[in-house]
Scaffold this motif. Structure first.
Motif, PDB file in Angstrom:
ATOM      1  N   ILE A   1      64.260  38.221  70.518  1.00 44.61           N
ATOM      2  CA  ILE A   1      65.635  38.482  70.073  1.00 44.61           C
ATOM      3  C   ILE A   1      65.616  39.377  68.834  1.00 44.61           C
ATOM      4  N   TRP A   2      64.697  39.078  67.930  1.00 47.89           N
ATOM      5  CA  TRP A   2      64.569  39.868  66.701  1.00 47.89           C
ATOM      6  C   TRP A   2      64.257  41.331  67.018  1.00 47.89           C
ATOM      7  N   VAL A   3      63.287  41.560  67.900  1.00 48.78           N
ATOM      8  CA  VAL A   3      62.873  42.935  68.169  1.00 48.78           C
ATOM      9  C   VAL A   3      63.931  43.679  68.989  1.00 48.78           C
ATOM     10  N   ILE A   4      64.658  42.984  69.869  1.00 49.48           N
ATOM     11  CA  ILE A   4      65.747  43.621  70.610  1.00 49.48           C
ATOM     12  C   ILE A   4      66.800  44.140  69.626  1.00 49.48           C
ATOM     13  N   ASN A   5      67.133  43.319  68.639  1.00 52.20           N
ATOM     14  CA  ASN A   5      68.109  43.743  67.633  1.00 52.20           C
ATOM     15  C   ASN A   5      67.583  44.896  66.790  1.00 52.20           C
ATOM     16  N   LYS A   6      66.296  44.845  66.460  1.00 53.63           N
ATOM     17  CA  LYS A   6      65.695  45.922  65.673  1.00 53.63           C
ATOM     18  C   LYS A   6      65.722  47.243  66.431  1.00 53.63           C
ATOM     19  N   LEU A   7      65.354  47.218  67.716  1.00 55.42           N
ATOM     20  CA  LEU A   7      65.355  48.440  68.524  1.00 55.42           C
ATOM     21  C   LEU A   7      66.765  49.003  68.643  1.00 55.42           C
ATOM     22  N   LYS A   8      67.744  48.123  68.791  1.00 53.38           N
ATOM     23  CA  LYS A   8      69.140  48.563  68.873  1.00 53.38           C
ATOM     24  C   LYS A   8      69.548  49.262  67.572  1.00 53.38           C
ATOM     25  N   GLN A   9      69.147  48.717  66.432  1.00 55.64           N
ATOM     26  CA  GLN A   9      69.507  49.304  65.142  1.00 55.64           C
ATOM     27  C   GLN A   9      68.837  50.660  64.944  1.00 55.64           C
ATOM     28  N   VAL A  10      67.568  50.762  65.338  1.00 56.41           N
ATOM     29  CA  VAL A  10      66.863  52.044  65.218  1.00 56.41           C
ATOM     30  C   VAL A  10      67.592  53.122  66.018  1.00 56.41           C
ATOM     31  N   SER A  11      67.922  52.797  67.258  1.00 58.87           N
ATOM     32  CA  SER A  11      68.617  53.750  68.116  1.00 58.87           C
ATOM     33  C   SER A  11      69.953  54.162  67.522  1.00 58.87           C
ATOM     34  N   ALA A  12      70.672  53.187  66.955  1.00 62.56           N
ATOM     35  CA  ALA A  12      71.999  53.461  66.410  1.00 62.56           C
ATOM     36  C   ALA A  12      71.929  54.320  65.154  1.00 62.56           C
ATOM     37  N   HIS A  13      70.852  54.221  64.391  1.00 66.14           N
ATOM     38  CA  HIS A  13      70.758  54.944  63.124  1.00 66.14           C
ATOM     39  C   HIS A  13      70.142  56.340  63.252  1.00 66.14           C
ATOM     40  N   LEU A  14      69.444  56.612  64.357  1.00 65.56           N
ATOM     41  CA  LEU A  14      68.776  57.907  64.460  1.00 65.56           C
ATOM     42  C   LEU A  14      69.801  59.040  64.515  1.00 65.56           C
ATOM     43  N   PRO A  15      69.624  60.080  63.715  1.00 68.64           N
ATOM     44  CA  PRO A  15      70.549  61.224  63.782  1.00 68.64           C
ATOM     45  C   PRO A  15      70.404  61.968  65.099  1.00 68.64           C
ATOM     46  N   LYS A  16      71.412  62.747  65.448  1.00 71.39           N
ATOM     47  CA  LYS A  16      71.436  63.418  66.756  1.00 71.39           C
ATOM     48  C   LYS A  16      70.297  64.406  66.928  1.00 71.39           C
ATOM     49  N   GLU A  17      69.715  64.888  65.812  1.00 71.95           N
ATOM     50  CA  GLU A  17      68.598  65.831  65.919  1.00 71.95           C
ATOM     51  C   GLU A  17      67.316  65.171  66.422  1.00 71.95           C
ATOM     52  N   MET A  18      67.279  63.850  66.391  1.00 73.76           N
ATOM     53  CA  MET A  18      66.098  63.133  66.863  1.00 73.76           C
ATOM     54  C   MET A  18      66.403  62.489  68.213  1.00 73.76           C
ATOM     55  N   ASN A  19      65.373  62.335  69.025  1.00 74.43           N
ATOM     56  CA  ASN A  19      65.533  61.837  70.383  1.00 74.43           C
ATOM     57  C   ASN A  19      65.432  60.308  70.385  1.00 74.43           C
ATOM     58  N   ALA A  20      66.586  59.645  70.586  1.00 69.23           N
ATOM     59  CA  ALA A  20      66.613  58.180  70.520  1.00 69.23           C
ATOM     60  C   ALA A  20      65.773  57.546  71.626  1.00 69.23           C
ATOM     61  N   GLU A  21      65.844  58.128  72.853  1.00 65.98           N
ATOM     62  CA  GLU A  21      65.069  57.566  73.951  1.00 65.98           C
ATOM     63  C   GLU A  21      63.569  57.686  73.689  1.00 65.98           C
ATOM     64  N   HIS A  22      63.178  58.843  73.154  1.00 63.58           N
ATOM     65  CA  HIS A  22      61.767  59.082  72.841  1.00 63.58           C
ATOM     66  C   HIS A  22      61.288  58.078  71.785  1.00 63.58           C
ATOM     67  N   ALA A  23      62.116  57.844  70.758  1.00 58.80           N
ATOM     68  CA  ALA A  23      61.744  56.912  69.693  1.00 58.80           C
ATOM     69  C   ALA A  23      61.619  55.494  70.236  1.00 58.80           C
ATOM     70  N   GLN A  24      62.596  55.076  71.033  1.00 58.66           N
ATOM     71  CA  GLN A  24      62.547  53.725  71.603  1.00 58.66           C
ATOM     72  C   GLN A  24      61.341  53.563  72.528  1.00 58.66           C
ATOM     73  N   ARG A  25      61.075  54.596  73.346  1.00 54.32           N
ATOM     74  CA  ARG A  25      59.939  54.513  74.275  1.00 54.32           C
ATOM     75  C   ARG A  25      58.635  54.341  73.501  1.00 54.32           C
ATOM     76  N   LYS A  26      58.466  55.124  72.439  1.00 50.09           N
ATOM     77  CA  LYS A  26      57.245  55.016  71.639  1.00 50.09           C
ATOM     78  C   LYS A  26      57.107  53.634  71.010  1.00 50.09           C
ATOM     79  N   LEU A  27      58.216  53.147  70.480  1.00 53.28           N
ATOM     80  CA  LEU A  27      58.175  51.824  69.863  1.00 53.28           C
ATOM     81  C   LEU A  27      57.804  50.753  70.881  1.00 53.28           C
TER      82      LEU A  27
END
Length: 797
Positions: free
Chosen positions: A163-189
């Motif tokens: 549950i903790w990591v699901i929330n963390k991944l959601k926050q990372v995706s929500a905070h990434l600026p549009k210049e960065m690839n959210a899917e790429h970041a989540q996949r790597k994580l």
């Protein structure tokens, strides 16, 4: 701490210089192979042996199997079924798992113990895949879905960490600026988290107790996220165009200081558009850094910081290279990537505080550049566009001016030869897996670029060894059975994340658009000549309807009626009104002093605060009657169907009253979970059920589908109520639009009071999974309901 700062700072240059010398020796060995071409005859012989198992020879079985053509791997379930049908699944999984053991776990394939472990994993994965493709055909793999992940967490006893990591991944995706690839970041994580879990599982003894196993997996999830966070928030951020040069310099120095002192420095002054984002990144990285550091035994801390410094410094050296600089030496191009590619994997074991293993470190050091050169080859056009310096982009630009430049494609094959024969001692299984991977990479590149562009690239990179290249290209064209499960997973994860983002955007747009349309339809008109007493009642009703309501229930009704059942939007307007009138009436009654005694609702004073309790009661009754009136005006549907709908609606309204009555009688009493579930369903779940079932009644949907909708509504309603209870404890009243702490003040039994904070979250996710599983029973893919569930468990109001 100050003493430790001095020690780390003084040793930094020594750490890097020693690592650099080792990398220089490795590069010199590879350089010699490229210059003398000694890898060519060796690999030619290897490929001649290898191709015996990879060039198709038509047989009666293969002719028989042609009736079932190979599907595209993007069609996940059909592709796995095809592999199983043709007898290829065992080999597919064997090479895939073997590769993961080599790359991620640093194992040698000539070990009998490693082979036993590989076969055990292959058997487990195969069993899961076959079961999954039978039960979830047409849907995404269950281990990519949140419900699938949470079911695994329950099995392993690591629900809290998940549950903790699901929330963390959601926050990372929500905070990434549009210049960065959210899917790429989540996949790597996700990949790094899985990698750390694999390492931890591999280190566990077979006789470990379930409690100890759960503890180590919990730590692995948190460690994996904490280490993985460095990729989007250090590597990708510094490579992106989000930060301007001065910001990059300031940020790089902050990271270096943290590594050399063991403490993340304060962020200091930070001006510009990125201030809020950088503060979030700084907070997350500091939390991650402290968690990793706290996990390290004192005697391992030095190794962790040493490897971290080598990793970061080699990245930093590589990152600041300028493609317009024509004077980089081969050593300057290759030594940093040897260091960063090997140290990135060595850190994983350091992060875990795994026992020292000299053979692991040696294999990992030599292996890293193999993956790095393959990745750089795949990304060369993106890197060229971004002006990034890699061996491939630099060679593309300066090959005509610099005869001394090493061809990175030749070096790649020299690395492969060195791995097979020097590092892995000419092991046949290693040769099989490494060559499978190399040919698969070229096949994927050819498919991605197209034949013409691919041949153009090969003319550049493979012209120095025409005969060897012809052999390679024959393998690329003709060889079978070289694909890998991790590539399939990668493609699936990226596809799922991308589709989820698009579906989430569609969900949000639908909610916004339909909510606006519904708001335009809700106001009760006042006609000329209306009696003053009635006018005041309409004003009171409209006051309650004007509030900032989510309108989830009528939105849900609209989506099901229009998008799923094809009913005309104008035909169901009366139904939408009735759903919201009924819901608003229930809220008016809930807020009364005799019940919840709430002072605000939907961001405004409650109706009894504006008028009085008697007016509020009458307004609630008036809205219920208006709801029935609206339902009876569904003129575009036959009378029998409308009567069935009114009967169902009336029954559900009565059930909701029963639920509120049960709730009132439970005040001050300690309820069981079963009692609370019952009250919750009657108060909340029934409203969700009615929103789903009433349009289904109008559409004359089969009873089995209605039964599945009811099951979904039951669990979604309870999940919604649990989140309400959690928000009442920890929410923001300005966002919620109502006071927090009402449950405690009213001495109500809630999921939090019965189960505790963590227990309530687990219960919410259990009902989330049950609701998702109910969706699987419905013979249509209702994407909106999936994202409604995601909204329910992730909302802040």
């Amino acid at each position: 701490m100050h003493r430790m700062n001095v020690v780390f700072t003084e040793h930094a240059d020594t750490w890097y210089r020693e690592a650099e010398q080792k990398a220089a020796q490795y590069f010199a060995l590879l350089y010699d192979q490229v210059i003398t071409k000694t890898y060519v005859p060796t690999l030619t012989e290897d490929i001649q042996l290898w191709k015996r198992d990879h060039i198709s020879h038509h047989s009666l079985l293969s002719l028989f199997s042609r009736g079932k053509r190979q599907p595209d791997s993007t069609d996940y379930h059909r592709y796995i079924q095809w592999l199983n049908y043709t007898g290829k699944l065992d080999g597919y999984l064997d090479r895939s798992v073997s590769y993961m053991y080599m790359r991620d776990l640093g194992k040698a394939l000539d070990s009998s113990d490693t082979q036993i472990r590989i076969q055990r994993v292959v058997a487990d994965v195969k069993k899961h895949l076959i079961r999954s493709t039978r039960t979830n055909e047409g849907d995404q793999p269950d281990y990519i879905s949140l419900a699938g992940v949470y079911r695994w967490a329950q099995k392993e006893g690591v629900e809290n960490a998940t549950i903790w990591v699901i929330n963390k991944l959601k926050q990372v995706s929500a905070h990434l600026p549009k210049e960065m690839n959210a899917e790429h970041a989540q996949r790597k994580l996700i990949k790094i988290i899985i990698g750390v879990i694999l390492h931890v599982v591999e280190e566990m003894d077979a006789n470990i107790s379930p409690a100890e196993r759960a503890l180590r997996l919990d730590e692995a999830i948190r460690l994996g996220y904490s280490y993985g966070l460095t990729y989007p928030f250090i590597d990708d951020l510094l490579d992106s165009g989000v930060l301007h040069p001065a910001e990059k310099e300031q940020y790089s120095r902050m990271i270096e200081t943290a590594i050399l002192t063991g403490t993340v420095p304060e962020i200091g002054e930070w001006d510009g558009d990125n201030k809020e984002f950088i503060h979030y990144v700084h907070s997350e990285l500091r939390e991650a850094f402290e968690y990793i550091k706290s996990y390290q035994p004192p005697d391992k801390l030095h190794t962790f910081f040493e490897q971290s410094y080598v990793f970061f410094h080699s990245q930093d050296i590589d990152r600041v290279k300028d493609l317009s600089n024509a004077s980089y030496t081969n050593e300057e191009l290759y030594i940093p990537i040897i260091l960063k590619s090997s140290s990135s994997r060595l850190i994983v074991r350091s992060v875990m505080s795994a026992p020292e293993d000299e053979s692991f470190e040696q294999r990992t050091f030599f292996y890293g550049i193999y993956n790095q050169l393959a990745d750089d080859f795949a990304d060369m056009f993106d890197d060229m566009r971004d002006g990034a310096v890699t061996p491939y982009t630099y060679y593309l630009k300066y090959r005509g001016q610099r005869s001394d430049l090493i061809n990175p494609f030749e070096l790649y094959w020299a690395v492969i030869s060195h791995l097979i024969h020097t590092v892995y001692h000419s092991n046949a299984k290693t040769r099989e897996v490494v060559l499978d991977r190399a040919i698969n990479g070229l096949k994927r590149c050819k498919q991605r670029l197209g034949i013409e562009k691919y041949n153009e690239i090969m003319e550049i990179f493979a012209s120095g060894n025409p005969e060897f290249n012809r052999l390679i290209q024959r393998m690329v064209k003709k060889a079978d059975d070289v694909d890998f499960f991790d590539k399939l997973l990668r493609d699936q994860v990226v596809s799922v994340l991308r589709n989820n983002r698009k579906e989430k955007e569609t969900f949000a747009d639908t909610v916004k658009t339909v909510r606006h349309q519904i708001n335009l339809q809700l106001q009760i008109p006042k006609y000329n000549g209306i009696a003053p007493i009635r006018e005041s009642l309409i004003d009171a009703a409209n006051y309650s309807l004007e509030g900032d309501g989510k309108r989830l229930r009528p939105i849900l009704t609209w989506v099901m009626a229009v998008n799923e059942y094809g009913l005309h939007p104008t035909a169901i307007v009366p139904l939408l009104r009735s759903v919201e009138y009924m819901h608003t009436a229930s809220l008016i009654f809930d807020d009364l002093p005799s019940q919840d005694n709430a002072s605000t609702r939907r961001g405004r004073p409650t109706l009894h605060q504006v008028h009085n309790s008697a007016t509020a009661e009458l307004t609630g009754l008036y809205l219920i009657q208006k709801a029935i009136e609206e339902q009876s005006s569904l003129n575009e549907f036959d009378a029998t169907t409308v009567l069935a709908l009114i009967k169902y609606s009336s029954q559900k309204a009565g059930d909701m009253c029963m639920g509120q009555e049960m709730d009132l009688h439970s005040r001050g009493k300690t309820l069981t979970l079963e009692q609370l579930n019952t009250i919750c369903f009657y108060k909340t779940g029934i409203a969700f059920e009615a929103s789903l079932v009433m349009p289904a009644i109008l559409a004359k949907v089969h009873e089995t589908e209605i039964a599945s909708l009811k099951k979904f509504a039951y669990h979604a309603g309870i999940a919604f109520q649990i989140m309400d209870d959690l928000l009442d404890l920890e929410g923001d009243h300005l966002v919620l639009g109502k006071p927090i702490g009402q449950d405690v003040e009213n001495n109500n039994s809630t999921f939090v009071s019965i189960l505790g904070h963590e227990g309530a979250r687990k219960e919410m996710w259990e009902h989330y999974c049950l609701a998702m599983e109910a969706l699987q029973e419905i013979p249509r893919n209702i994407v909106f309901l999936k994202h409604l569930l995601n909204y329910i468990v992730n909302r802040d109001r």
